[in-house]
Every structure is written in structure tokens, then in C-alpha cells.
Motif scaffolding. Structure first.
Motif, mmCIF file in Angstrom:
data_model
loop_
_atom_site.group_PDB
_atom_site.id
_atom_site.type_symbol
_atom_site.label_atom_id
_atom_site.label_comp_id
_atom_site.label_asym_id
_atom_site.label_seq_id
_atom_site.Cartn_x
_atom_site.Cartn_y
_atom_site.Cartn_z
ATOM 1 N N ARG A 1 -36.969 45.743 0.687
ATOM 2 C CA ARG A 1 -36.829 45.331 2.085
ATOM 3 C C ARG A 1 -37.731 44.134 2.387
ATOM 4 N NH1 ARG A 1 -37.570 50.244 5.975
ATOM 5 N NH2 ARG A 1 -35.707 50.815 4.819
ATOM 6 N N GLN A 2 -38.969 44.173 1.886
ATOM 7 C CA GLN A 2 -39.934 43.093 2.091
ATOM 8 C C GLN A 2 -41.065 43.239 1.091
ATOM 9 O OE1 GLN A 2 -42.636 43.233 5.508
ATOM 10 N NE2 GLN A 2 -42.029 45.373 5.903
ATOM 11 N N THR A 3 -41.838 42.163 0.925
ATOM 12 C CA THR A 3 -43.075 42.224 0.142
ATOM 13 C C THR A 3 -44.205 41.751 1.038
ATOM 14 O OG1 THR A 3 -42.888 39.977 -0.738
ATOM 15 C CG2 THR A 3 -41.899 41.763 -2.049
ATOM 16 N N ARG A 4 -45.411 42.209 0.688
ATOM 17 C CA ARG A 4 -46.572 41.799 1.464
ATOM 18 C C ARG A 4 -47.821 41.933 0.608
ATOM 19 N NH1 ARG A 4 -47.795 44.424 7.225
ATOM 20 N NH2 ARG A 4 -46.468 45.961 6.252
ATOM 21 N N LEU A 5 -48.803 41.071 0.869
ATOM 22 C CA LEU A 5 -50.097 41.166 0.209
ATOM 23 C C LEU A 5 -51.019 42.066 1.022
ATOM 24 C CD1 LEU A 5 -50.590 37.436 -0.770
ATOM 25 C CD2 LEU A 5 -50.391 39.358 -2.362
ATOM 26 N N PHE A 6 -51.729 42.956 0.323
ATOM 27 C CA PHE A 6 -52.621 43.899 0.976
ATOM 28 C C PHE A 6 -54.002 43.869 0.338
ATOM 29 C CE2 PHE A 6 -48.447 45.831 1.644
ATOM 30 C CZ PHE A 6 -48.502 46.212 2.975
ATOM 31 N N ALA A 7 -55.043 43.785 1.177
ATOM 32 C CA ALA A 7 -56.402 44.058 0.725
ATOM 33 C C ALA A 7 -56.549 45.571 0.628
ATOM 34 C CB ALA A 7 -57.414 43.485 1.716
ATOM 35 N N GLU A 8 -57.571 46.028 -0.073
ATOM 36 C CA GLU A 8 -57.757 47.473 -0.234
ATOM 37 C C GLU A 8 -57.803 48.197 1.112
ATOM 38 O OE1 GLU A 8 -60.629 50.658 -2.549
ATOM 39 O OE2 GLU A 8 -61.318 48.589 -2.322
ATOM 40 N N SER A 9 -58.522 47.631 2.072
ATOM 41 C CA SER A 9 -58.666 48.292 3.379
ATOM 42 C C SER A 9 -57.372 48.304 4.183
ATOM 43 C CB SER A 9 -59.769 47.606 4.187
ATOM 44 O OG SER A 9 -59.411 46.257 4.447
ATOM 45 N N GLN A 10 -56.430 47.446 3.838
ATOM 46 C CA GLN A 10 -55.162 47.362 4.565
ATOM 47 C C GLN A 10 -54.013 48.056 3.837
ATOM 48 O OE1 GLN A 10 -55.067 43.143 4.233
ATOM 49 N NE2 GLN A 10 -55.923 42.796 6.272
ATOM 50 N N ALA A 11 -54.243 48.488 2.613
ATOM 51 C CA ALA A 11 -53.162 49.071 1.804
ATOM 52 C C ALA A 11 -52.551 50.284 2.509
ATOM 53 C CB ALA A 11 -53.694 49.471 0.428
ATOM 54 N N PRO A 12 -51.250 50.431 2.433
ATOM 55 C CA PRO A 12 -50.570 51.552 3.098
ATOM 56 C C PRO A 12 -50.666 52.839 2.269
ATOM 57 C CG PRO A 12 -48.962 50.173 2.011
ATOM 58 C CD PRO A 12 -50.301 49.517 1.798
ATOM 59 N N TRP A 13 -51.882 53.334 2.061
ATOM 60 C CA TRP A 13 -52.118 54.475 1.171
ATOM 61 C C TRP A 13 -51.214 55.670 1.470
ATOM 62 C CZ3 TRP A 13 -54.539 53.255 -3.084
ATOM 63 C CH2 TRP A 13 -55.463 52.208 -3.071
ATOM 64 N N PRO A 14 -51.063 56.097 2.734
ATOM 65 C CA PRO A 14 -50.200 57.273 2.980
ATOM 66 C C PRO A 14 -48.704 56.981 2.793
ATOM 67 C CG PRO A 14 -51.701 56.895 4.837
ATOM 68 C CD PRO A 14 -51.786 55.694 3.922
ATOM 69 N N GLN A 15 -48.338 55.713 2.755
ATOM 70 C CA GLN A 15 -46.929 55.332 2.618
ATOM 71 C C GLN A 15 -46.593 54.806 1.224
ATOM 72 O OE1 GLN A 15 -48.632 53.877 5.543
ATOM 73 N NE2 GLN A 15 -48.147 55.822 6.505
ATOM 74 N N LEU A 16 -47.405 55.124 0.226
ATOM 75 C CA LEU A 16 -47.078 54.719 -1.144
ATOM 76 C C LEU A 16 -46.013 55.654 -1.699
ATOM 77 C CD1 LEU A 16 -50.597 53.819 -2.574
ATOM 78 C CD2 LEU A 16 -48.801 52.256 -1.794
ATOM 79 N N ALA A 17 -45.061 55.079 -2.408
ATOM 80 C CA ALA A 17 -43.900 55.834 -2.875
ATOM 81 C C ALA A 17 -44.208 56.783 -4.029
ATOM 82 C CB ALA A 17 -42.784 54.868 -3.279
ATOM 83 N N PHE A 18 -45.146 56.407 -4.903
ATOM 84 C CA PHE A 18 -45.354 57.176 -6.131
ATOM 85 C C PHE A 18 -46.836 57.338 -6.435
ATOM 86 C CE2 PHE A 18 -41.424 54.688 -6.503
ATOM 87 C CZ PHE A 18 -40.504 55.728 -6.557
#
Length: 193
Positions: free
Chosen positions: A148-165
Motif C-alpha cells: 500500500r505504501q512505504t515509509r522510513l521509520f526511526a526506532e521511536s517511530q516504528a509501528p511496533w504493535p502493527q508489525l505483520a510478523f
């Protein structure tokens, strides 16, 4: 593993039976009752990359297909016949993130190998540093049907609860830990059952 996972012979179509093969093998296999062909089942390889910027941000893809549609992942997928590990990882990166080796990312070193025995898979991720030119021009769009989209994430911004695997979560955690320590290593582990 089920009592018998392959019910019919791929060579002659006859039924199979779960038993020890006559070749000295010590594991029960699905063996053709007519022609004797032994049907081996082996783990599938999932290959991908961990694209990252010089400041340590990582590129994630938001899935646009099931399973786990809408969640975030690293660009990865099943290795195809005739591919190398790295070649398959770079193909998946191109398909899912529109990042081409040599144009957008530099093919990097092996980073993580995670065995997932409960589903018969091994996940392999390579580092893929994003090239300065790519970052100056902006990340490419026009992904395939899986993203759907790509995005760059710093560690503090990473979508930890929304990781697929879970393998993606572990790989990202290793990366951010290594990044803080100033040395990217190689990580090997297995997911507990």
C-alpha cells in the motif's frame, strides 16, 4: 506434522503411505505405494532485505494483501527456484518496495536468519543501505499489488504493535540494538513453538 501430508504420488498418482523409506532414512516419509518415490518435505525460505538510511531509519512496507493486510513489514517473500538467497531478497525488495539494487539500495551483508519450525520456514534478511541519490530524490512509488505504501521509520517511530510478523520485529530489534552499539552483526535464532 500431520500423519500424511502428501496423499498422492506426484510421479504416478498412486496413494502414498507414511513409513520409513527403504533407503536407510531414519525419518518417516510419504512414500508412493506403487512406484516407491519418496516425497520429502522441506522448509520454505522467506528472503528479504532491511533497507536503511544513513541516519538509522528503516524502510517498512504496509501490506496490501492478506495475510495481515494493513500491517507493516520488511520487503520479503518466498524464494523462487533458480534464485540465490540474495537475488531473491533483492527481487522481493524491487517488487514490494520499488527499490532497485544499484539504483536505490546497495546490496549488503547477511543480517538475520530466523528458523520458524512450527510453520516450516526459515526467514533470511540482508542489509540494504539506501543510496544517497535515492534519498535526495525521494523514495519511489508505484509499488506492486502487495504494498500500500512505504515509509522510513526511526526506532521511536516504528509501528511496533502493527508489525505483520514476529521475524520482522526480531530483525528490527536486532538492527536498532546494533545501530546504537555502532556495529551491525549477523543474528541467528529460532522462534519458539
Amino acid at each position: 506434522m500431520p500423519a500424511s501430508a502428501i496423499h498422492y504420488c506426484r510421479r504416478c498418482g498412486a496413494p502414498t503411505a507414511r513409513r520409513l523409506p527403504d533407503d536407510g532414512d531414519t525419518r518417516q516419509r510419504d512414500v508412493c505405494t506403487a512406484c516407491g518415490l519418496v516425497h520429502y518435505q522441506n522448509p520454505l525460505l522467506v528472503v528479504g532485505t532491511l533497507p536503511f538510511a544513513p541516519d538509522g531509519r528503516v524502510l517498512l512496507c504496509q501490506r496490501d494483501i492478506e495475510p495481515r493486510k494493513g500491517l507493516w513489514t520488511l520487503p520479503a517473500g518466498f524464494m523462487e527456484l533458480g534464485e540465490t538467497l540474495r537475488g531473491g531478497a533483492l527481487r522481493e525488495t524491487s517488487e514490494e518496495a520499488a527499490l532497485e539494487a544499484g539504483r536505490h539500495v546497495r546490496p549488503g551483508a547477511l543480517f538475520s536468519v530466523i528458523s520458524v519450525p512450527q510453520v516450516g520456514q526459515v526467514h533470511v534478511f540482508y542489509l540494504a543501505p539506501l543510496l544517497e541519490e535515492c534519498l535526495r530524490q525521494g523514495l519511489p512509488g508505484g509499488f506492486g499489488h502487495e504494498t500500500r505504501q512505504t515509509r522510513l521509520f526511526a526506532e521511536s517511530q516504528a509501528p511496533w504493535p502493527q508489525l505483520a510478523f514476529e521475524t520482522v520485529r526480531l530483525t528490527l530489534q536486532h538492527f536498532f540494538d546494533d545501530w546504537r552499539a555502532g556495529c551491525l552483526g549477523v543474528h541467528e535464532q529460532e522462534l519458539p513453538s
